[in-house]
Write an enzyme that holds these catalytic residues in place. Structure first.
Site, PDB file in Angstrom:
ATOM      1  N   GLU A 281       0.839  -1.217   0.000  1.00 17.29           N
ATOM      2  CA  GLU A 281       0.000   0.000   0.000  1.00 17.29           C
ATOM      3  C   GLU A 281       0.868   1.258   0.000  1.00 17.29           C
ATOM      4  O   GLU A 281       0.759   2.096   0.903  1.00 17.29           O
ATOM      5  CB  GLU A 281      -0.895   0.023   1.242  1.00 17.29           C
ATOM      6  CG  GLU A 281      -1.825  -1.150   1.383  1.00 17.29           C
ATOM      7  CD  GLU A 281      -2.540  -1.160   2.742  1.00 17.29           C
ATOM      8  OE1 GLU A 281      -2.178  -0.357   3.630  1.00 17.29           O
ATOM      9  OE2 GLU A 281      -3.446  -1.975   2.899  1.00 17.29           O
ATOM     10  N   CYS A 351      -2.526  33.587  10.158  1.00 20.21           N
ATOM     11  CA  CYS A 351      -2.398  34.138  11.508  1.00 20.21           C
ATOM     12  C   CYS A 351      -2.081  33.060  12.537  1.00 20.21           C
ATOM     13  O   CYS A 351      -2.916  32.743  13.398  1.00 20.21           O
ATOM     14  CB  CYS A 351      -3.681  34.865  11.877  1.00 20.21           C
ATOM     15  SG  CYS A 351      -4.012  36.176  10.737  1.00 20.21           S
TER      16      CYS A 351
HETATM   17  N1  LLP Z   1      -1.609   2.002   4.405  1.00 17.20           N
HETATM   18  C1  LLP Z   1      -2.121   2.475   5.543  1.00 17.20           C
HETATM   19  C2  LLP Z   1      -3.018   1.620   6.333  1.00 17.20           C
HETATM   20  C3  LLP Z   1      -1.815   3.771   5.972  1.00 17.20           C
HETATM   21  O1  LLP Z   1      -2.322   4.224   7.115  1.00 17.20           O
HETATM   22  C4  LLP Z   1      -0.942   4.580   5.189  1.00 17.20           C
HETATM   23  C5  LLP Z   1      -0.616   5.948   5.604  1.00 17.20           C
HETATM   24  C6  LLP Z   1      -0.428   4.044   3.984  1.00 17.20           C
HETATM   25  C7  LLP Z   1      -0.781   2.755   3.631  1.00 17.20           C
HETATM   26  C8  LLP Z   1       0.487   4.829   3.080  1.00 17.20           C
HETATM   27  O2  LLP Z   1       1.668   5.120   3.721  1.00 17.20           O
HETATM   28  P1  LLP Z   1       2.910   5.769   2.912  1.00 17.20           P
HETATM   29  O3  LLP Z   1       3.400   4.741   1.908  1.00 17.20           O
HETATM   30  O4  LLP Z   1       2.418   6.966   2.248  1.00 17.20           O
HETATM   31  O5  LLP Z   1       3.914   6.041   3.959  1.00 17.20           O
HETATM   32  N2  LLP Z   1       0.358  12.801   6.675  1.00 17.20           N
HETATM   33  C9  LLP Z   1       1.573  12.125   7.024  1.00 17.20           C
HETATM   34  C10 LLP Z   1       1.566  10.668   6.630  1.00 17.20           C
HETATM   35  C11 LLP Z   1       0.408   9.888   7.209  1.00 17.20           C
HETATM   36  C12 LLP Z   1       0.368   8.481   6.736  1.00 17.20           C
HETATM   37  C13 LLP Z   1      -0.928   7.841   7.112  1.00 17.20           C
HETATM   38  N3  LLP Z   1      -1.059   6.488   6.672  1.00 17.20           N
HETATM   39  C14 LLP Z   1       2.745  12.898   6.410  1.00 17.20           C
HETATM   40  O6  LLP Z   1       2.528  13.908   5.767  1.00 17.20           O
HETATM   41  O7  LLP Z   1       3.882  12.517   6.609  1.00 17.20           O
END
Ligand code: LLP
Length: 423
Positions: A281, A351
């Site tokens: 994922e 702000c």
């Molecule tokens: N699968 C699940 C169950 C997840 O919760 C997430 C991300 C992913 C896959 C994808 O993860 P990635 O490959 O993108 O690391 N807003 C935060 C990141 C939050 C990630 C939440 N879950 C940031 O800007 O760093």
């Protein structure tokens, strides 16, 4: 410089005679045509990332489900579909985006800590590939809804493997104290009773360790723990979903394992285990380095004590990551100049003291009002986390491909801001 640009943009961002260009398109021209702030995505980086990921994991023939939360723009999703990827969704909104773009149901996985009955019904109705179960009550709910709809749904137990990843506290998701997943005692109990459920068919295991993971050790540990858990409980999973998390370069000097190393460690761990359908994922890895936020300098403000603020027209509502996670995004002037440098905070007009895009950043001494800056690493969790705070319109999004640009999301209008309100 050339090398730095390669690290943060796979080479799509280039200096051409002192002017920064994305896939050959001068960023000054983009600012002129579309205004600022605006998000830009490089098609070349997107396809490059998809290809690298597919090639690295090819020996395992995984189902790669792009994590929609990283960037949910329909054009980006369409591109993922074109390259054969599936989707990882976390809400009805994301599932509806997947349906809108025409993803095959058999390539959709649904993970999320609190799925509503309506979301479960939609997953059952569309017969998605699988849904991850995060608690006992949720499993009962899936069973009830599937039976009610005279159907069934493949479920994965999301395990909380108590693994501490070296990343920001907010994006660690596998520690014992986090809200995610089932503790192993509960998961084991559910497994022993799995034949009892006819609508919710438990066919595999899921975990997601966290985000912006730079080393392989977490995956090694998780696969070892998950395997031991399955063996202890006499369970042969058909599907093993190891979540997302692969890290990217935000700064050129970041130390991040190449995707091929992640793949070979995971392959090695799986070789000693059952033959399962592997699901990945990834979100950030696929889109993070493809995206840039283009912004204009509004003012340069100097305090008598020497502190300088570069006030730009992008803000925390456009890109919240620096304010929220104190995360680093590489910032470059669009026009190269010779001469000295100065150190400043790059801040937005909102702000809030926490409204900044960079702190104590070295910038060209000649920087002035009207100049353009480009903020890299903005393709993942950039626009998807943007808001209308301070009644600011969310920026437009542009896809750059082979020297051409196309608008893939319009800048919001002022009337969009109050469209749903009653006067
Ligand atoms: N699968 C699940 C169950 C997840 O919760 C997430 C991300 C992913 C896959 C994808 O993860 P990635 O490959 O993108 O690391 N807003 C935060 C990141 C939050 C990630 C939440 N879950 C940031 O800007 O760093």
């Amino acid at each position: 410089m050339e090398d730095d640009l390669k690290k943060i943009s796979d080479g799509a961002l280039r200096d051409e005679n002192g002017h920064l260009c994305l896939e050959g398109v001068p960023l000054e021209k983009v600012a002129k045509d579309y205004g600022t702030p605006c998000y830009l995505y490089s098609h070349q980086v997107l396809t490059n990332r998809i290809n690298s990921l597919q090639a690295a994991f090819a020996p395992l023939s995984p189902l790669i489900c792009y994590s929609v939360k990283a960037n949910s723009n329909l054009t980006i999703l369409k591109l993922m579909k074109h390259y054969g990827l599936g989707l990882d969704v976390v809400s009805e909104g994301e599932l509806r985006r997947a349906i809108k773009v025409g993803f095959p149901s058999m390539k959709i996985v649904f993970a999320g800590v609190g799925k509503t009955t309506q979301e479960i019904d939609l997953a059952v109705k569309h017969q998605i590939f699988c849904l991850t179960v995060e608690n006992e009550e949720e499993l009962a709910q899936v069973e009830e809804r599937a039976i009610k709809n005279r159907s069934c749904l493949r479920c994965l137990l999301r395990l909380n493997l108590d693994i501490d990843i070296d990343t920001h506290h907010y994006v660690k998701t596998a520690k014992k104290e986090s809200k995610f997943g089932l503790d192993l005692t509960t998961a084991a109990r559910l497994l022993t009773r799995r034949k009892k459920w006819l609508g919710a068919r438990i066919v595999g295991i899921h975990f997601h360790l966290g985000s912006q993971i730079k080393e392989t050790i977490g995956y090694e540990l998780a696969l070892k723990k998950a395997k031991a858990f399955c063996q202890e409980n006499n369970f042969t999973p058909e599907i093993l979903d190891i979540g997302g998390g692969f890290g990217i370069h935000y700064a050129p000097q970041d130390q991040v394992c190449p995707i091929t190393t992640f793949a070979s460690v995971i392959k090695e761990a799986l070789a000693r285990w059952a033959k399962v359908k592997l699901v990945l994922e990834p979100g950030r890895y696929l889109v993070g380095n493809s995206g840039f936020l283009l912004t204009e300098v509004l003012y340069i403000k100097q305090r008598p004590d020497g502190k300088t603020f570069v006030i730009v027209d992008a803000a925390m509502n456009d890109l919240v990551r620096p304010s929220f996670y104190n995360s680093y995004h590489h910032i470059l002037p669009v026009r190269k100049t010779l001469g000295g440098t100065f150190v400043a905070d790059v801040v937005g007009p909102i702000c809030e003291t926490g409204d900044y895009l960079a702190r104590e950043r070295r910038l060209p001494g000649s920087l002035k009002r009207g100049d353009l800056l480009v903020i890299a690493g903005a393709g993942a969790y950039g626009f998807s986390m943007a808001s209308n705070y301070n009644s600011r319109r969310r920026p437009c999004e542009i896809l750059v491909q082979d020297k051409n640009t196309s608008l893939i999301r319009k800048r919001e209008s002022f009337s969009d801001l109050w469209r749903l309100e009653e006067l």
